[in-house]
Motif scaffolding. Structure first.
Motif, PDB file in Angstrom:
ATOM      1  N   GLU A 195       2.991   9.327   7.632  1.00  0.00           N
ATOM      2  CA  GLU A 195       2.617   7.922   7.779  1.00  0.00           C
ATOM      3  C   GLU A 195       3.814   7.011   7.555  1.00  0.00           C
ATOM      4  O   GLU A 195       3.983   6.007   8.266  1.00  0.00           O
ATOM      5  CB  GLU A 195       1.490   7.577   6.809  1.00  0.00           C
ATOM      6  N   PRO A 248      -2.828  11.450   4.014  1.00  0.00           N
ATOM      7  CA  PRO A 248      -2.684  11.347   5.470  1.00  0.00           C
ATOM      8  C   PRO A 248      -2.495   9.919   5.976  1.00  0.00           C
ATOM      9  O   PRO A 248      -1.877   9.716   7.033  1.00  0.00           O
ATOM     10  CB  PRO A 248      -3.989  11.948   5.990  1.00  0.00           C
ATOM     11  N   THR A 249      -2.987   8.915   5.233  1.00  0.00           N
ATOM     12  CA  THR A 249      -2.902   7.535   5.722  1.00  0.00           C
ATOM     13  C   THR A 249      -2.165   6.598   4.775  1.00  0.00           C
ATOM     14  O   THR A 249      -1.900   5.451   5.141  1.00  0.00           O
ATOM     15  CB  THR A 249      -4.314   6.966   5.969  1.00  0.00           C
ATOM     16  N   THR A 250      -1.829   7.065   3.598  1.00  0.00           N
ATOM     17  CA  THR A 250      -1.056   6.255   2.638  1.00  0.00           C
ATOM     18  C   THR A 250       0.420   6.588   2.775  1.00  0.00           C
ATOM     19  O   THR A 250       0.813   7.749   2.611  1.00  0.00           O
ATOM     20  CB  THR A 250      -1.488   6.549   1.185  1.00  0.00           C
ATOM     21  N   ASP A 271       0.825  -1.219   0.000  1.00  0.00           N
ATOM     22  CA  ASP A 271       0.000   0.000   0.000  1.00  0.00           C
ATOM     23  C   ASP A 271       0.855   1.262   0.000  1.00  0.00           C
ATOM     24  O   ASP A 271       0.354   2.366   0.207  1.00  0.00           O
ATOM     25  CB  ASP A 271      -0.956   0.010   1.196  1.00  0.00           C
ATOM     26  N   ARG A 298       5.878   7.213  10.642  1.00  0.00           N
ATOM     27  CA  ARG A 298       5.240   6.482  11.741  1.00  0.00           C
ATOM     28  C   ARG A 298       5.500   4.985  11.615  1.00  0.00           C
ATOM     29  O   ARG A 298       5.857   4.315  12.595  1.00  0.00           O
ATOM     30  CB  ARG A 298       3.741   6.759  11.737  1.00  0.00           C
ATOM     31  N   ARG A 299       5.339   4.449  10.412  1.00  0.00           N
ATOM     32  CA  ARG A 299       5.534   3.016  10.226  1.00  0.00           C
ATOM     33  C   ARG A 299       6.987   2.604  10.452  1.00  0.00           C
ATOM     34  O   ARG A 299       7.265   1.471  10.862  1.00  0.00           O
ATOM     35  CB  ARG A 299       5.080   2.601   8.821  1.00  0.00           C
ATOM     36  N   ASP A 319       1.489  15.115   3.635  1.00  0.00           N
ATOM     37  CA  ASP A 319       0.524  14.739   4.671  1.00  0.00           C
ATOM     38  C   ASP A 319      -0.870  15.247   4.342  1.00  0.00           C
ATOM     39  O   ASP A 319      -1.872  14.566   4.605  1.00  0.00           O
ATOM     40  CB  ASP A 319       0.968  15.289   6.026  1.00  0.00           C
TER      41      ASP A 319
END
Length: 526
Positions: free
Chosen positions: A146, A127-129, A99, A149-150, A123
């Motif tokens: 993101e 925001p989530t990809t 993803d 973060r990962r 961002d």
């Protein structure tokens, strides 16, 4: 049959025709001589006004990287952060690995102000990809929150050895990672599927054939790509010759050391590639003195010198040619030191060790490199890409030993020319033009940039033929056109030796032939 055939064979420098049998050159000479050699009934191919030259080889490139750049979001020549984001919103499905959204080719030097970007714009749209965008030189990445973060990167994460996590005035990561810091995020990206890898490699090899390359020296091949190319080579479906350098930076090097040098039909691996430093555009190139446009910053060594030397010795002892990336003058001093000392102590001087890029050198290191007969694997289009801003980075004095192809050649170094694609375009004709003129496609600057470092047309052509053959131990089989050698050659619409250099910037490839097989022929016009 062609208007002229430049053989680079001192015994017969020009011919009009070639005869091929079983992948080898049977005869080279006049049309009458070649017809007599092959006898009646042979198939004849008339190339008309084309000029034929020995097979062109890129001595430093990245096949998987080119395939990835051809199938993910292209960010080259994006003029702003906003344009990058617009391109990302139109990303094809092939741009995703798992993803993760991948892209390549951004260059802050092309943007107003020339500053590194931040993660805010990414961002806001993603925001989530997770987004991972490699800089044009592959020595920096721009990621979003993101992705950070990962990877577990926070304000408290220290710089890894040989890398920089850029942070803002508040201490927060900006989203730009330089050199080894990229690996912290790359480690959590899912690997490509086999289908993705096949698609990328096929796209890259096709592109190479289209631009006239009969071979590529792959500068640091990952193990999955190498295993796949081994399969294709065994099946007889690998269209070009690939001289692969084992990737010496990560843990895969242990597998390559265990395997040892390997030779197939179209694929070989008898060399290893290490990285001493980063790149000039991202200020990761290791310099003896500060960057002129960032006082206090001298770039990065990507591993401790003693570790670099230990790895070099291990591969030399196993029979591998050692190739080390060195951009900055400090890195080049280190690499020449390591190669001379380690090869002398392991008795492997005959393995033709290489300095990859040899881009910015002190004059005394040029002399040392040449006196040792090392290979200087250099990329002409790097100079014409970097010339708008290189002096701001280095100052005029250090430019005297930068992109110094003439000085390297005159010192006794063996020149092997390449492009470093996909950092640069794989178009080998653009490389020939840059080597001869030291100008961009528009003819700037007048007379060439530091023109005393230009190569003659013959030297430039030898740099993409004879030089790579020597650098891969194949000078008895390739690099020239004479009976008994491999039938690797390219037909061009321009004459690289006697035609005007400007014509190379506009020339086309008519046909690319490898081992007697036509792997590309330009479509008919009209």
């Amino acid at each position: 049959m062609a208007e002229r055939v430049w053989t680079l064979d001192p015994q017969r420098p020009m011919a009009r025709a070639l005869a091929v049998r079983d992948g080898k050159l049977l005869a080279v000479g006049t049309k009458a001589e070649v017809r007599a050699a092959v006898g009646p009934g042979a198939r004849e191919v008339e190339l008309g006004p084309a000029t034929v030259v020995p097979g062109l080889v890129d001595a430093h490139a990245h096949i998987h990287g080119l395939g990835r750049s051809l199938t993910t979001v292209r960010l080259e020549k994006a003029a702003s952060v906003d344009e990058v984001v617009r391109r990302l919103t139109q990303a094809p499905e092939s741009s995703f690995q798992g993803d993760w959204l991948l892209g390549k080719g951004w260059d802050q030097n092309e943007w107003p102000g020339g500053a590194f970007p931040g993660r805010a714009a990414l961002d806001a749209r993603f925001p989530t990809t997770p987004v991972f965008l490699t800089r044009v030189d592959h020595h920096a990445a721009w990621v979003n929150g993101e992705a950070l973060r990962r990877a577990g990167i926070t304000r408290d994460t220290p710089d890894p050895e040989g890398g920089r996590i850029l942070k803002d005035a508040r201490g927060e990561p900006t989203g730009v990672l330089v050199d080894n810091a990229m690996d912290v995020v790359a480690a959590v990206i899912p690997p490509p599927t086999r289908t993705q890898l096949e698609t990328r490699l096929r796209a890259a090899l096709l592109r190479c054939a289209q631009v006239g390359l009969t071979g590529v020296h792959d500068a640091g091949m990952d193990l999955d790509a190498f295993r796949l190319l081994q399969e294709w080579d065994a099946a007889g479906t690998l269209p070009l010759r690939v001289y692969a350098m084992a990737a010496g930076q990560g843990d895969e090097r242990h597998e390559y050391l265990k395997q040892g040098p390997w030779q197939g039909r179209m694929l070989a691996m008898r060399s290893v590639k290490f990285l001493a430093d980063g790149a000039l555009g991202s200020r990761g190139a290791a310099l003896h003195e500060d960057y002129c446009d960032e006082p206090g910053q001298r770039g990065l060594l990507l591993m401790p010198p003693e570790e670099l030397e230990a790895r070099a010795r291990a591969f030399m002892a196993r029979g591998f040619q050692v190739c080390i990336h060195a951009i900055g003058d400090r890195a080049n001093t280190l690499v020449v030191d390591v190669l001379l000392r380690a090869s002398a102590e392991t008795g492997t001087q005959a393995l033709r060790h290489r300095v990859e890029h040899a881009q910015i050198l002190r004059l005394e290191d040029i002399r040392r490199l040449g006196a040792a007969g090392l290979v200087a694997s250099v990329q002409p289009t790097h100079a014409t890409s970097d010339m708008p801003w290189a002096e701001a980075r280095l100052g005029r004095e250090r430019l005297k030993g930068a992109y110094a192809w003439r000085s390297l050649r005159d010192s006794g170094a063996h020149l092997a020319l390449g492009s470093d694609f996909p950092i640069e375009n794989p178009d080998v004709l653009a490389g020939l033009y840059a080597a001869i003129t030291r100008q961009d496609a528009a003819g700037r600057p007048e007379g060439g940039w530091w023109p005393e470092e230009r190569l003659t047309p013959r030297e430039a052509l030898e740099g993409f033929t004879v030089g790579p053959a020597w650098a891969s131990f194949e000078e008895s089989r390739r690099g020239r056109l004479s009976p008994g050698l491999d039938a690797d050659f390219v037909a061009l619409t321009a004459d690289p030796l006697e035609g005007p250099p400007k014509a190379l910037a506009e020339a086309q490839v008519v046909a690319t032939v490898v081992a007697g097989a036509e792997v590309y022929h330009a479509p008919a016009v009209g």
